[in-house]
Design a protein around this motif. Sequence first.
Motif, PDB file in Angstrom:
ATOM      1  N   GLY A 114      53.326  -0.575  68.970  1.00  0.00           N
ATOM      2  CA  GLY A 114      54.710  -0.676  68.280  1.00  0.00           C
ATOM      3  C   GLY A 114      54.792  -2.043  67.641  1.00  0.00           C
ATOM      4  O   GLY A 114      53.720  -2.929  67.362  1.00  0.00           O
ATOM      5  N   HIS A 115      55.786  -2.258  66.645  1.00  0.00           N
ATOM      6  CA  HIS A 115      55.944  -3.389  65.791  1.00  0.00           C
ATOM      7  C   HIS A 115      54.933  -3.428  64.787  1.00  0.00           C
ATOM      8  O   HIS A 115      54.547  -4.717  64.460  1.00  0.00           O
ATOM      9  N   GLY A 116      54.318  -2.346  64.526  1.00  0.00           N
ATOM     10  CA  GLY A 116      53.302  -2.511  63.333  1.00  0.00           C
ATOM     11  C   GLY A 116      51.924  -3.061  64.057  1.00  0.00           C
ATOM     12  O   GLY A 116      50.929  -3.018  63.192  1.00  0.00           O
ATOM     13  N   LEU A 117      51.907  -3.141  65.163  1.00  0.00           N
ATOM     14  CA  LEU A 117      50.406  -3.551  65.841  1.00  0.00           C
ATOM     15  C   LEU A 117      49.802  -2.230  66.427  1.00  0.00           C
ATOM     16  O   LEU A 117      50.407  -1.471  67.104  1.00  0.00           O
ATOM     17  N   THR A 118      48.576  -2.221  66.202  1.00  0.00           N
ATOM     18  CA  THR A 118      47.514  -1.510  66.940  1.00  0.00           C
ATOM     19  C   THR A 118      46.362  -2.116  67.409  1.00  0.00           C
ATOM     20  O   THR A 118      46.182  -3.190  66.927  1.00  0.00           O
ATOM     21  N   ALA A 119      45.651  -1.509  68.227  1.00  0.00           N
ATOM     22  CA  ALA A 119      44.410  -1.990  68.824  1.00  0.00           C
ATOM     23  C   ALA A 119      43.391  -1.105  69.106  1.00  0.00           C
ATOM     24  O   ALA A 119      43.908   0.047  69.331  1.00  0.00           O
ATOM     25  N   GLU A 120      42.066  -1.084  69.077  1.00  0.00           N
ATOM     26  CA  GLU A 120      41.011  -0.430  69.432  1.00  0.00           C
ATOM     27  C   GLU A 120      40.563  -0.641  70.642  1.00  0.00           C
ATOM     28  O   GLU A 120      39.826   0.341  71.287  1.00  0.00           O
ATOM     29  N   HIS A 121      40.672  -1.911  71.270  1.00  0.00           N
ATOM     30  CA  HIS A 121      39.983  -2.346  72.616  1.00  0.00           C
ATOM     31  C   HIS A 121      41.037  -2.854  73.321  1.00  0.00           C
ATOM     32  O   HIS A 121      41.905  -3.539  72.829  1.00  0.00           O
ATOM     33  N   ALA A 122      40.828  -2.973  74.850  1.00  0.00           N
ATOM     34  CA  ALA A 122      41.380  -3.731  75.996  1.00  0.00           C
ATOM     35  C   ALA A 122      40.348  -4.302  76.478  1.00  0.00           C
ATOM     36  O   ALA A 122      39.307  -3.828  76.930  1.00  0.00           O
ATOM     37  N   PHE A 123      40.432  -5.663  76.768  1.00  0.00           N
ATOM     38  CA  PHE A 123      39.539  -6.308  77.301  1.00  0.00           C
ATOM     39  C   PHE A 123      39.945  -6.919  78.482  1.00  0.00           C
ATOM     40  O   PHE A 123      41.099  -7.310  78.826  1.00  0.00           O
ATOM     41  N   SER A 124      38.949  -7.275  79.691  1.00  0.00           N
ATOM     42  CA  SER A 124      39.212  -7.921  80.705  1.00  0.00           C
ATOM     43  C   SER A 124      38.275  -8.882  81.300  1.00  0.00           C
ATOM     44  O   SER A 124      37.281  -8.885  81.480  1.00  0.00           O
ATOM     45  N   SER A 125      38.696 -10.295  81.425  1.00  0.00           N
ATOM     46  CA  SER A 125      38.123 -11.407  81.696  1.00  0.00           C
ATOM     47  C   SER A 125      39.148 -12.218  82.540  1.00  0.00           C
ATOM     48  O   SER A 125      39.864 -12.833  82.123  1.00  0.00           O
ATOM     49  N   LYS A 126      38.991 -12.276  83.926  1.00  0.00           N
ATOM     50  CA  LYS A 126      39.670 -12.986  84.742  1.00  0.00           C
ATOM     51  C   LYS A 126      39.004 -14.048  85.373  1.00  0.00           C
ATOM     52  O   LYS A 126      37.966 -14.137  86.311  1.00  0.00           O
TER      53      LYS A 126
END
Length: 391
Positions: A95-107
């Motif tokens: 939404g809001h014109g934002l797109t992404a191709e990946h979700a990353f996880s580093s905790k």
Amino acid sequence: MSRALFSRNADLAKLREEGYFVQVIGGFLVVREIPYVDADRKVRRGTLISSLALAGDVTCPPDTHVIHFDGDYPCSAHGEPIRAIANQTMHFDLGHGLTAEHAFSSKPDGDYRDYHHKMTTYASIIAGPAAVLDATATPRPYRALKDEEEADSVFSYIETASDRVGIGGLTARLAGQRIAIVGLGGSGSYILDLLAKTPVAEIRLFDDDVFLQHNAFRAPGAPSLDELREAPLKVDHFKAIYSRMHRGITAVPKAITPETLDLLDGIDFAFLSMDAGEAKAALVQRLCERGVAFIDIGMGLELGDEGLSGILRVTTSTPMSRGSGSRIPLAGGGAGDLYASNIQVADLNALNAVLAVIKWKKLRGFYCDLEREHHSTYTLDGSMLLNEDQS
């Protein structure tokens, strides 16, 4: 709003002070121009996008260690994917014109302290290999920015509920409409409560009645005794409350009659929560002639030996499907009219409003609507919900 966020929160301010190209867009914190290495060992630039947890205009510790990235999958200086941060690869419409191709996880141990800690950690992981190949590749471009004021937002503060759970794209489908609520009785006021939490452009309220003590017991909220003593108009009472959240509330202290129909000009949709009669008949005719979709609601409750019983009704009329119009009561039917009873209870008022707003959201594509029903009834005894008039 964005300027206030950066001036009042040290973690956000520090990101800009250190030269990161950082913005607040909707309920997201966005850091652009992050250099990374692609699979061909070329240095490219992508965007980090994090949900933003706020208490008013104050940042909270990040509510998730996961982050989105718009760009190809980042690699080491040798062109090997950085697997340590792998989480999910798919196309995200945020939404809001934002797109992404990946979700990353580093905790990290102890989670992220604040948003400076989170964004700089991911920027370092992703941009580090790029600096090996190109010493000038930095995630801190020191780009001159104009502060975003979010002046076009209908909300008085940033709406973070949708973006933090990934439904910002769906919520955007609700934006822009100008909606009328005709009648601010028990159900109409609950419709307002729900609509005020959506990004519609305007919520136009029509009612010429005064907000009295009995209204307080079947409407959302809890007015004080002093407020009741003032006997405000309903439209003024509810506008004062919901304008704290939504900037598009318009109060029209008039009843809809055949002579005041022009007050509805410019609306895209209407919720009708009003008694049957000449005024309602004229209003329905006007909406149909102007090609405006609307939802009419009503309830009929009866007192018997076993308690209250009755039916709630939600009837939808659109330019593509006006067939349910015959189900809308347009004239008082006396004792034989199921919907003529004036018994109302707050929980049933709220339920009637919820069913109506859910249907509106179906029409807008927010909720799945395979059956496309245009007439629903809820029978209190047995909790039976019937859907009819599928289009």
